[in-house]
Write a protein that holds these residues in place. Structure first.
Motif, PDB file in Angstrom:
ATOM      1  N   ALA A  57      -5.944   9.626  64.301  1.00  0.00           N
ATOM      2  CA  ALA A  57      -6.364   8.921  63.190  1.00  0.00           C
ATOM      3  C   ALA A  57      -5.422   8.986  61.935  1.00  0.00           C
ATOM      4  N   ARG A  58      -4.352   9.866  61.844  1.00  0.00           N
ATOM      5  CA  ARG A  58      -3.797  10.131  60.814  1.00  0.00           C
ATOM      6  C   ARG A  58      -2.258   9.756  61.338  1.00  0.00           C
ATOM      7  N   SER A  59      -1.762   8.735  60.841  1.00  0.00           N
ATOM      8  CA  SER A  59      -0.338   8.501  61.107  1.00  0.00           C
ATOM      9  C   SER A  59       0.521   8.670  59.795  1.00  0.00           C
ATOM     10  N   GLU A  60       1.852   8.972  60.147  1.00  0.00           N
ATOM     11  CA  GLU A  60       2.733   9.384  58.921  1.00  0.00           C
ATOM     12  C   GLU A  60       4.138   8.271  58.749  1.00  0.00           C
ATOM     13  N   VAL A  61       4.646   8.371  57.752  1.00  0.00           N
ATOM     14  CA  VAL A  61       5.838   7.747  57.559  1.00  0.00           C
ATOM     15  C   VAL A  61       6.763   8.847  56.916  1.00  0.00           C
ATOM     16  N   ARG A  62       7.816   8.827  57.260  1.00  0.00           N
ATOM     17  CA  ARG A  62       8.806   9.688  56.823  1.00  0.00           C
ATOM     18  C   ARG A  62      10.008   9.056  56.235  1.00  0.00           C
ATOM     19  N   PHE A  63      10.565   9.512  54.991  1.00  0.00           N
ATOM     20  CA  PHE A  63      11.567   9.123  54.647  1.00  0.00           C
ATOM     21  C   PHE A  63      12.366  10.152  53.916  1.00  0.00           C
ATOM     22  N   ARG A  64      13.726  10.000  53.548  1.00  0.00           N
ATOM     23  CA  ARG A  64      14.689  10.924  52.980  1.00  0.00           C
ATOM     24  C   ARG A  64      14.718  10.481  51.680  1.00  0.00           C
ATOM     25  N   ALA A  77       4.482  10.752  53.746  1.00  0.00           N
ATOM     26  CA  ALA A  77       3.431  10.017  53.374  1.00  0.00           C
ATOM     27  C   ALA A  77       2.277   9.942  54.742  1.00  0.00           C
ATOM     28  N   ALA A  78       1.085  10.386  54.704  1.00  0.00           N
ATOM     29  CA  ALA A  78       0.293  10.463  55.911  1.00  0.00           C
ATOM     30  C   ALA A  78      -0.918   9.503  55.853  1.00  0.00           C
ATOM     31  N   GLU A  79      -1.248   8.543  56.624  1.00  0.00           N
ATOM     32  CA  GLU A  79      -2.159   7.594  56.327  1.00  0.00           C
ATOM     33  C   GLU A  79      -3.628   8.104  56.685  1.00  0.00           C
ATOM     34  N   VAL A  80      -4.594   8.097  55.927  1.00  0.00           N
ATOM     35  CA  VAL A  80      -5.885   8.536  55.977  1.00  0.00           C
ATOM     36  C   VAL A  80      -6.765   7.421  55.780  1.00  0.00           C
ATOM     37  N   PRO A  81      -7.600   7.220  57.148  1.00  0.00           N
ATOM     38  CA  PRO A  81      -8.450   5.902  57.063  1.00  0.00           C
ATOM     39  C   PRO A  81      -9.162   5.640  55.950  1.00  0.00           C
ATOM     40  N   ASP A  82      -9.809   6.684  55.219  1.00  0.00           N
ATOM     41  CA  ASP A  82     -10.858   6.587  54.094  1.00  0.00           C
ATOM     42  C   ASP A  82     -10.300   6.305  52.746  1.00  0.00           C
ATOM     43  N   LEU A  83      -8.991   6.166  52.845  1.00  0.00           N
ATOM     44  CA  LEU A  83      -8.130   5.766  51.731  1.00  0.00           C
ATOM     45  C   LEU A  83      -7.235   4.521  51.793  1.00  0.00           C
ATOM     46  N   GLU A  84      -7.617   3.452  51.382  1.00  0.00           N
ATOM     47  CA  GLU A  84      -7.119   2.064  51.822  1.00  0.00           C
ATOM     48  C   GLU A  84      -5.802   1.991  50.816  1.00  0.00           C
ATOM     49  N   ASP A  85      -5.941   2.412  49.696  1.00  0.00           N
ATOM     50  CA  ASP A  85      -4.540   1.986  48.718  1.00  0.00           C
ATOM     51  C   ASP A  85      -3.652   2.891  48.357  1.00  0.00           C
ATOM     52  N   ARG A  86      -3.808   4.224  49.058  1.00  0.00           N
ATOM     53  CA  ARG A  86      -2.666   5.203  48.926  1.00  0.00           C
ATOM     54  C   ARG A  86      -2.753   6.124  49.962  1.00  0.00           C
ATOM     55  N   ARG A  87      -1.641   7.047  50.035  1.00  0.00           N
ATOM     56  CA  ARG A  87      -1.301   8.139  51.129  1.00  0.00           C
ATOM     57  C   ARG A  87      -1.028   9.392  50.432  1.00  0.00           C
ATOM     58  N   PRO A  88      -1.696  10.412  50.880  1.00  0.00           N
ATOM     59  CA  PRO A  88      -1.221  11.763  50.273  1.00  0.00           C
ATOM     60  C   PRO A  88       0.285  12.016  50.617  1.00  0.00           C
ATOM     61  N   GLN A 129       1.559   4.855  46.946  1.00  0.00           N
ATOM     62  CA  GLN A 129       0.796   3.645  47.145  1.00  0.00           C
ATOM     63  C   GLN A 129       1.700   2.554  47.552  1.00  0.00           C
ATOM     64  N   ASP A 130       1.078   1.774  48.717  1.00  0.00           N
ATOM     65  CA  ASP A 130       1.726   0.684  49.242  1.00  0.00           C
ATOM     66  C   ASP A 130       1.233  -0.394  48.291  1.00  0.00           C
ATOM     67  N   ARG A 131       2.078  -1.243  47.975  1.00  0.00           N
ATOM     68  CA  ARG A 131       1.434  -2.484  46.935  1.00  0.00           C
ATOM     69  C   ARG A 131       1.842  -3.851  47.884  1.00  0.00           C
ATOM     70  N   ASP A 132       0.964  -4.775  47.157  1.00  0.00           N
ATOM     71  CA  ASP A 132       0.988  -6.078  48.135  1.00  0.00           C
ATOM     72  C   ASP A 132       2.487  -6.792  48.134  1.00  0.00           C
ATOM     73  N   ASP A 133       3.246  -6.534  47.091  1.00  0.00           N
ATOM     74  CA  ASP A 133       4.656  -7.085  47.179  1.00  0.00           C
ATOM     75  C   ASP A 133       5.625  -6.379  47.966  1.00  0.00           C
ATOM     76  N   GLY A 134       5.329  -5.428  48.600  1.00  0.00           N
ATOM     77  CA  GLY A 134       6.014  -4.649  49.575  1.00  0.00           C
ATOM     78  C   GLY A 134       6.611  -3.398  48.400  1.00  0.00           C
ATOM     79  N   SER A 135       6.540  -3.338  47.378  1.00  0.00           N
ATOM     80  CA  SER A 135       6.997  -2.017  46.582  1.00  0.00           C
ATOM     81  C   SER A 135       6.035  -1.046  46.822  1.00  0.00           C
ATOM     82  N   ILE A 136       6.588   0.176  46.491  1.00  0.00           N
ATOM     83  CA  ILE A 136       5.833   1.314  46.582  1.00  0.00           C
ATOM     84  C   ILE A 136       5.802   1.824  45.243  1.00  0.00           C
ATOM     85  N   ALA A 137       4.734   2.946  45.082  1.00  0.00           N
ATOM     86  CA  ALA A 137       4.773   3.770  43.918  1.00  0.00           C
ATOM     87  C   ALA A 137       4.533   5.135  44.318  1.00  0.00           C
TER      88      ALA A 137
END
Length: 136
Positions: A39-46, A60-71, A92-100
Protein backbone atom coordinates in the motif's frame (compact mmCIF):
# COMPACT_ATOMS: atom_id res chain seq x y z
CA UNK A 1 -34.52 -31.07 -30.83
CA UNK A 2 -32.87 -33.52 -28.48
CA UNK A 3 -30.87 -32.50 -25.40
CA UNK A 4 -27.67 -33.77 -27.02
CA UNK A 5 -28.06 -31.56 -30.09
CA UNK A 6 -29.09 -28.59 -27.94
CA UNK A 7 -26.02 -29.04 -25.74
CA UNK A 8 -23.69 -29.38 -28.75
CA UNK A 9 -25.12 -26.25 -30.36
CA UNK A 10 -24.75 -24.33 -27.12
CA UNK A 11 -21.12 -25.45 -26.73
CA UNK A 12 -20.36 -24.50 -30.33
CA UNK A 13 -21.96 -21.10 -29.80
CA UNK A 14 -19.72 -20.59 -26.80
CA UNK A 15 -16.71 -21.49 -28.93
CA UNK A 16 -15.75 -24.54 -26.94
CA UNK A 17 -16.18 -27.14 -29.68
CA UNK A 18 -15.17 -25.02 -32.66
CA UNK A 19 -11.88 -26.31 -34.06
CA UNK A 20 -8.96 -23.99 -33.48
CA UNK A 21 -10.95 -21.55 -31.39
CA UNK A 22 -10.11 -20.42 -27.93
CA UNK A 23 -12.51 -20.01 -25.07
CA UNK A 24 -13.70 -16.47 -24.55
CA UNK A 25 -11.77 -14.67 -21.81
CA UNK A 26 -13.53 -14.44 -18.52
CA UNK A 27 -13.53 -11.12 -16.74
CA UNK A 28 -11.78 -11.37 -13.37
CA UNK A 29 -13.74 -10.94 -10.21
CA UNK A 30 -12.30 -7.61 -9.08
CA UNK A 31 -13.44 -8.14 -5.50
CA UNK A 32 -11.27 -11.24 -5.23
CA UNK A 33 -8.03 -9.78 -6.57
CA UNK A 34 -5.42 -8.71 -4.05
CA UNK A 35 -2.50 -6.49 -4.94
CA UNK A 36 1.07 -7.68 -4.78
CA UNK A 37 2.37 -4.13 -4.40
CA UNK A 38 2.38 -2.78 -0.89
CA UNK A 39 0.00 0.00 0.00
CA UNK A 40 2.99 2.30 0.50
CA UNK A 41 5.54 2.73 -2.22
CA UNK A 42 8.51 5.02 -1.88
CA UNK A 43 10.74 7.17 -4.02
CA UNK A 44 14.33 7.69 -2.94
CA UNK A 45 16.63 10.52 -3.95
CA UNK A 46 20.07 11.77 -3.01
CA UNK A 47 20.04 15.46 -2.18
CA UNK A 48 23.22 17.27 -3.23
CA UNK A 49 23.56 20.84 -2.01
CA UNK A 50 26.28 23.24 -3.17
CA UNK A 51 29.70 22.19 -1.95
CA UNK A 52 28.58 19.43 0.41
CA UNK A 53 30.66 16.27 -0.03
CA UNK A 54 28.23 13.73 1.38
CA UNK A 55 24.79 13.64 -0.18
CA UNK A 56 21.88 12.81 2.05
CA UNK A 57 19.24 10.29 1.06
CA UNK A 58 15.63 11.29 1.40
CA UNK A 59 12.53 9.15 1.11
CA UNK A 60 9.07 10.23 0.03
CA UNK A 61 6.50 7.56 0.86
CA UNK A 62 3.26 7.31 -1.10
CA UNK A 63 0.22 7.10 1.15
CA UNK A 64 -3.09 6.32 -0.62
CA UNK A 65 -5.11 8.65 1.61
CA UNK A 66 -2.93 11.64 0.66
CA UNK A 67 -3.28 12.42 -3.04
CA UNK A 68 -1.39 15.68 -3.28
CA UNK A 69 1.63 15.09 -1.06
CA UNK A 70 3.93 12.46 0.43
CA UNK A 71 5.54 12.34 3.88
CA UNK A 72 9.21 13.28 3.51
CA UNK A 73 11.89 11.55 5.59
CA UNK A 74 15.56 12.47 5.62
CA UNK A 75 18.31 9.93 6.23
CA UNK A 76 20.94 10.10 8.97
CA UNK A 77 23.38 11.95 6.67
CA UNK A 78 20.94 14.87 6.51
CA UNK A 79 21.13 15.94 10.14
CA UNK A 80 21.86 19.58 9.44
CA UNK A 81 20.59 20.68 6.07
CA UNK A 82 20.62 24.33 7.05
CA UNK A 83 18.05 27.03 6.57
CA UNK A 84 14.42 26.05 6.32
CA UNK A 85 15.19 22.65 4.78
CA UNK A 86 15.24 21.23 8.30
CA UNK A 87 11.53 22.10 8.53
CA UNK A 88 10.56 20.22 5.34
CA UNK A 89 8.04 17.46 6.12
CA UNK A 90 6.19 16.93 2.83
CA UNK A 91 7.00 16.17 -0.82
CA UNK A 92 4.43 17.57 -3.24
CA UNK A 93 4.22 16.40 -6.86
CA UNK A 94 2.92 19.14 -9.12
CA UNK A 95 1.03 18.87 -12.40
CA UNK A 96 3.89 20.45 -14.38
CA UNK A 97 6.36 17.78 -13.17
CA UNK A 98 8.06 19.98 -10.61
CA UNK A 99 8.13 19.14 -6.92
CA UNK A 100 8.10 21.13 -3.71
CA UNK A 101 9.25 20.45 -0.17
CA UNK A 102 6.69 21.81 2.27
CA UNK A 103 6.44 22.48 5.99
CA UNK A 104 3.56 21.18 8.12
CA UNK A 105 1.76 24.51 7.74
CA UNK A 106 1.87 24.23 3.92
CA UNK A 107 4.65 26.77 3.44
CA UNK A 108 7.05 25.94 0.62
CA UNK A 109 10.66 25.36 1.68
CA UNK A 110 12.22 24.43 -1.68
CA UNK A 111 11.09 23.93 -5.27
CA UNK A 112 12.67 21.69 -7.90
CA UNK A 113 12.22 21.47 -11.67
CA UNK A 114 12.72 18.37 -13.81
CA UNK A 115 16.30 18.23 -15.10
CA UNK A 116 17.04 15.15 -17.21
CA UNK A 117 14.37 12.62 -16.25
CA UNK A 118 16.38 11.09 -13.42
CA UNK A 119 17.14 14.31 -11.57
CA UNK A 120 15.56 17.51 -10.30
CA UNK A 121 17.34 20.86 -9.85
CA UNK A 122 16.24 23.50 -7.36
CA UNK A 123 15.09 26.92 -8.47
CA UNK A 124 13.91 28.15 -5.06
CA UNK A 125 15.61 29.04 -2.86
CA UNK A 126 18.18 30.49 -5.25
CA UNK A 127 21.11 29.42 -3.06
CA UNK A 128 22.40 26.85 -2.50
CA UNK A 129 21.59 25.13 -5.77
CA UNK A 130 20.40 21.63 -4.93
CA UNK A 131 20.10 18.51 -7.06
CA UNK A 132 17.94 15.47 -6.41
CA UNK A 133 19.27 12.32 -8.07
CA UNK A 134 17.15 9.18 -8.19
CA UNK A 135 18.44 6.25 -6.14
CA UNK A 136 17.95 2.78 -7.63
Amino acid sequence: MSMTKTGAILLMALGILAPGSKAAPVAPDMDAITGSISARSEVRFRLHAGGVEDACVLIAAEVPDLEDRRPLRFGAQCLDLGGELNAARWWQDRDDGSIAFMKDDGGVVAEFAVADGAAFVSYAPRQPIMTLLAVD
